[in-house]
Structure formats: structure tokens, C-alpha cells
Design a protein around this motif. Structure first.
Motif, PDB file in Angstrom:
ATOM      1  N   ARG A   1      -2.875  19.034 -17.676  1.00 48.27           N
ATOM      2  CA  ARG A   1      -3.265  20.444 -17.737  1.00 48.27           C
ATOM      3  C   ARG A   1      -3.063  21.137 -16.380  1.00 48.27           C
ATOM      4  NH1 ARG A   1      -6.551  23.202 -21.371  1.00 48.27           N
ATOM      5  NH2 ARG A   1      -6.394  25.426 -20.883  1.00 48.27           N
TER       6      ARG A   1
ATOM      7  N   ILE B   1      -8.526  21.731 -25.824  1.00 51.62           N
ATOM      8  CA  ILE B   1      -7.292  21.077 -26.253  1.00 51.62           C
ATOM      9  C   ILE B   1      -7.517  20.418 -27.610  1.00 51.62           C
ATOM     10  CG2 ILE B   1      -5.575  19.313 -25.669  1.00 51.62           C
ATOM     11  CD1 ILE B   1      -6.305  19.708 -22.753  1.00 51.62           C
TER      12      ILE B   1
ATOM     13  N   ASP C   1      -7.462  28.139 -27.870  1.00 55.17           N
ATOM     14  CA  ASP C   1      -6.426  29.097 -27.498  1.00 55.17           C
ATOM     15  C   ASP C   1      -5.191  28.837 -28.352  1.00 55.17           C
ATOM     16  OD1 ASP C   1      -4.789  30.916 -26.324  1.00 55.17           O
ATOM     17  OD2 ASP C   1      -4.758  29.997 -24.339  1.00 55.17           O
TER      18      ASP C   1
ATOM     19  N   HIS D   1      -1.969  28.153 -26.259  1.00 53.23           N
ATOM     20  CA  HIS D   1      -1.920  26.788 -25.701  1.00 53.23           C
ATOM     21  C   HIS D   1      -1.612  25.770 -26.802  1.00 53.23           C
ATOM     22  CE1 HIS D   1      -3.670  22.956 -24.152  1.00 53.23           C
ATOM     23  NE2 HIS D   1      -3.021  23.357 -23.077  1.00 53.23           N
TER      24      HIS D   1
ATOM     25  N   GLU E   1       2.015  25.770 -27.190  1.00 55.25           N
ATOM     26  CA  GLU E   1       2.610  25.026 -26.083  1.00 55.25           C
ATOM     27  C   GLU E   1       2.560  23.518 -26.347  1.00 55.25           C
ATOM     28  OE1 GLU E   1       0.630  26.147 -22.537  1.00 55.25           O
ATOM     29  OE2 GLU E   1       1.362  28.215 -22.556  1.00 55.25           O
TER      30      GLU E   1
END
Length: 475
Positions: A211, A245, A279, A282, A285
Motif C-alpha cells: 500500500r 482493502i 473505496d 482502490h 486498482e
């Protein structure tokens, strides 16, 4: 009770040997000291948390150290080293370029630069975020920077070197700092946990290091935050919850759901992301990184050494790579990178994410483009030439042969009345017969091509545009 010092400051490197990931720069600075080939100005460039200001401070300590080691490391015991470490040295002035960016601030530097150092060998100016200086301030610094007094050194640090004037860059020795490798950050985090007597899972520390994106200070700050939150050992579950996450098992579950056609999994995953406040950007990603890893496996038949993964995840990736093709991974990467920017401005990010994940799962059942092209080529070879296609249409759809059209005849002229002998006979007008031009080009059977191209456009979701071509017969 002593004031608490954050991990990033407590474990900040104090010698060249403690600086991680910048071996070439450290070697160059040490050689410059040993050979006494010191420039008047140095510029350290790089992303956040890679050690720009730290290198400047260590270099300043090495220049003014009273008792350097044999390999030109600062001793950290002499008064000069201790004063620089505590930011109390009158010979080493650290200036924030963001708050001292005007021409008056640079004028003060020019006025004091002529004074000799008090105790050390050099008078050193460390200007952090030097790109924040105004154009007038840079111009005021030019003459001093080019021809400073012999015992004056300038050390600049910036994250945006393109904003520094070229005239300043030409007067500095520039060093570009690399992002710190993932394994190097992981080793530093494990070392810190050992010194702090904190039990931490290796996978949890790996998530923190990943991260941080190559910034050691970011990784240390995240570790400090998680230690303050978590009681006891640091687990992977705690790290994923704090950092927002999604577990990587969710990505593998999406792969299996796409192959099985379980589209309801999209709504379950989106609901979990929404309820837990994750998120969305994210998550996309993570999905991009997931597909990229699969693509590297498909291209290299194994996970490259540059991708740091635990053994369990390596086995999972090797299995899930069998569900994808190279063309499919390339198409998914293109869609995900585009959606990563679009979802930020979507009216409803949740619905946009659901639509994206549905495309992601549907890619397992989409006909590849190369297969469609191959089928089109086979169909074209079966249809043959246009003459053969016309014959096939005539054979399968026999129609009565129309009678040939006779060319138009001129209208009958009335018989003129007899006239006198002396009058000149009337001359019959000439009639030119223009035959009607018939197009000899047989009509091609376009309906089969149009149908197949229509199916192709639907399958490719509009990436193929069908244009209707109107044939015009030349006169």
C-alpha cells in the motif's frame, strides 16, 4: 512521561548504511567525500518517502563530522552530528521552501552566505521542496549558487523537479531517487516490529508495504497507525479492515463466478464493498493488478520474480490463470484502466461498478475477436466469387426470365401531302437510337454478411460499427 515519537522519526536513518534502496547515490556521495570532489549544489529528486531529506541530512553530517569512520560515515557522536540530528546546528540551516519562497527570504540567504562556519567545515543550506520558490527567488539565487564561497554547500530536495528553473538545474548535481522495492520495505517493517516487540503476520506487513507504493515513510506511518488500533498481534484481517482493502480471495471468487456464469456474485461483492465503506477506485486498482498478474503468468507461463507473492497466492494465481486467455486479459486491462477514471465522476459509483463487474464476468463467455475474424474468412471462402453467388441465388430462387426489352422505336411520322414539282422535297429527320445501359454487375447477397456483422457488433458491444453502403450506378 516522555513525549511519544512516531516510528517514521524514531527509525529515521542516521548513516549512509541505513539508507535503503539508494545504493548508487550513496556510493557517489561517499566517493565525492573521499576524493574531495564536492560540488557547490546538489539536487535530490524523487517521490515521497524515498529519502531525499534524509540523504541531505546524512550528507551534511558526513561533511561536518569531526571523527568520520574509515568508509566516510558520520560518527553520530561528535557535537556537530548531534546538533544536526537535533536540528540545532548553526552551520546547517534547513529551510522549508514552501513557507520561505519569496525573494526576501533568498536575499537573507545571500546576505549570510559570506559568513564563515562556526564550528564545522562547511556552512550548509538544506532547502526542502525547492520547487516552491518563486521565479524571482530562483533568479536571486543564481549568482550565489554558481559562485558561492568555498565553504558553502547547497542541498536541495524536491518531488517535482520539472518545476525548478533550468538555470538552477544546470548548476546542480542531480540525483534521482528510486522507489524502494517491496521486499526492502517489508524487511524494514519486520525489523521495526522486532525492536518494538510487536507480533505481526508476514502477509499483514506485506499488505502495508504494498500500500505504501515504494515510500518507506508511508509504510512506517501506516504501521504506526495499525499498532495504535490493534491490540495484540497484527493480523491480515485487521490490516485489511483498517486500510479498506478487500481480501484477495474475493478476486479469485469473481474469477470462478465468471467461469460458472454466476452473475449474482457481482451484486454480492458490490453490496459488501458498499456496506463496509470500501473505496471503489482502490478496488478497481486491485482488480487491475489482479488481471495484470494473470497476464504475466499467461505470457511467461510462471509468476515472474518481480511479483512478490506468498506461496498460497502463487498457487491460486497459477490455477485461476487457466480460466483466462491472453486476448481476454488485454481487453479487461483496457476496460479497467478506463473505468478507473470514469468511476470518479459517475453519478452513481455503485451502479457503475456493478456494470463494470458484469462486463468482467461476461468476458468468460464472449466470443474472441480472432475467432470471429476466422469465421468471417471461412464464410467468405464458402460463398465464393460474386458470379458464383449470383448463380447460387438463381439456382435456389428460380424466377421467370423476363422478356427482353426492345429498344424504343421513333414515333411514326405522318405522310406529307403532295407539293408542287418545283418545291424542294422535305428531308426526313435523323433519329438516333440510344440503347439503355444495363448494369452487368450481379447483385451480391449482402444479407448474410449483414447478419453476421450484426451479431459481431452485439458480441463486441458496439466496438464494430456497421455502415450501410449505397451502391450508385454511374450513368
Amino acid at each position: 512521561m516522555p513525549e511519544y515519537q512516531v516510528i517514521a522519526r524514531r527509525f529515521r536513518p542516521q548513516t549512509f548504511a541505513e539508507v535503503l534502496g539508494q545504493t548508487a547515490i550513496v556510493t557517489t556521495l561517499k566517493n565525492a567525500i573521499s576524493k574531495e570532489r564536492l560540488a557547490s549544489a546538489y539536487l535530490f529528486c524523487g517521490s515521497r518517502g524515498t529519502g531525499k531529506t534524509t540523504l541531505a541530512r546524512v550528507f551534511a553530517k558526513a561533511l561536518n563530522c569531526a571523527h568520520p569512520t574509515s568508509d566516510f560515515e558520520p560518527c553520530n557522536e561528535c557535537p556537530s552530528c548531534r546538533e544536526i540530528a537535533n536540528s540545532t546546528s548553526i552551520d546547517v540551516l534547513e529551510i522549508d521552501g514552501a513557507s520561505h519562497r519569496g525573494i526576501d527570504d533568498v536575499r537573507q540567504i545571500n546576505e549570510t552566505v559570506g559568513y564563515a562556519p562556526a564550528t564545522g567545515k562547511y556552512k550548509i543550506y538544506i532547502i526542502d521542496e525547492v520547487h516552491m520558490l518563486t521565479k524571482e527567488a530562483f533568479n536571486a539565487l543564481l549568482k550565489t549558487l554558481e559562485e558561492p564561497p568555498p565553504k558553502v554547500k547547497f542541498l536541495f530536495a524536491t518531488t517535482e523537479p520539472h518545476k525548478v528553473l533550468p538555470t538552477i538545474l544546470s548548476r546542480c548535481q542531480r540525483f534521482n531517487l528510486n522507489r524502494i522495492p517491496l521486499d526492502t520495505i517489508l524487511g524494514k517493517l519486520q525489523h521495526i516490529c522486532t525492536l518494538l516487540n510487536v507480533q505481526a503476520d508476514s502477509e499483514a506487513l506485506r499488505l502495508i508495504a504494498k500500500r505504501a507504493e515504494g515510500g518507506l515513510r508511508d509504510a512506517e506511518s501506516l504501521l504506526d497507525q495499525i499498532i495504535a488500533f490493534q491490540q495484540g498481534s497484527l493480523t491480515t484481517h485487521a490490516v485489511t479492515n483498517i486500510l479498506g482493502i478487500m481480501p484477495r480471495e474475493t478476486l479469485f471468487a469473481l474469477d470462478r463466478a465468471g467461469k460458472a456464469g454466476d452473475y449474482a456474485a457481482v451484486f454480492r461483492v458490490t453490496e459488501q464493498l458498499f456496506n463496509e465503506g470500501k473505496d471503489f477506485v482502490h478496488f478497481i486498482e486491485m482488480l487491475c493488478e489482479h488481471v495484470r498478474t494473470i497476464l504475466l503468468i499467461k505470457l511467461n507461463t510462471a509468476i515472474p520474480a518481480s511479483i512478490s507473492l506468498p506461496d498460497a497466492e502463487r498457487e491460486a494465481y497459477n490455477e485461476t490463470a487457466k480460466l483466462y486467455s491472453v486476448e481476454q486479459c488485454m481487453s479487461l486491462l483496457e476496460e479497467l484502466t478506463t473505468a478507473q477514471n470514469d468511476i470518479r465522476f459517475a453519478p452513481s459509483p455503485r451502479f457503475a461498478l456493478e456494470a463494470l463487474l458484469l462486463k468482467f464476468l461476461r468476458s468468460h463467455h464472449r466470443v474472441p475477436v480472432d475467432a470471429l475474424i476466422r469465421r468471417l474468412a471461412e464464410l467468405e471462402s464458402r460463398l465464393g466469387t460474386p458470379q458464383q453467388q449470383q448463380q447460387q441465388l438463381t439456382q435456389h430462387s428460380p424466377l421467370p426470365t423476363p422478356a427482353p426489352i426492345a429498344p424504343p422505336q421513333p414515333p411514326a411520322m405522318p405522310t406529307p401531302a403532295p407539293v408542287a414539282q418545283e418545291a424542294a422535297p422535305l428531308r426526313e429527320p435523323e433519329t438516333k437510337v440510344v440503347p439503355i445501359r444495363q448494369d452487368t454487375t450481379p447483385e451480391m447477397p449482402q444479407h448474410r454478411y449483414d447478419t453476421l456483422l450484426q451479431f459481431t457488433a452485439v458480441e463486441l458491444e458496439g466496438t464494430v460499427q456497421i455502415k450501410k453502403i449505397n451502391r450508385q450506378t454511374s450513368p
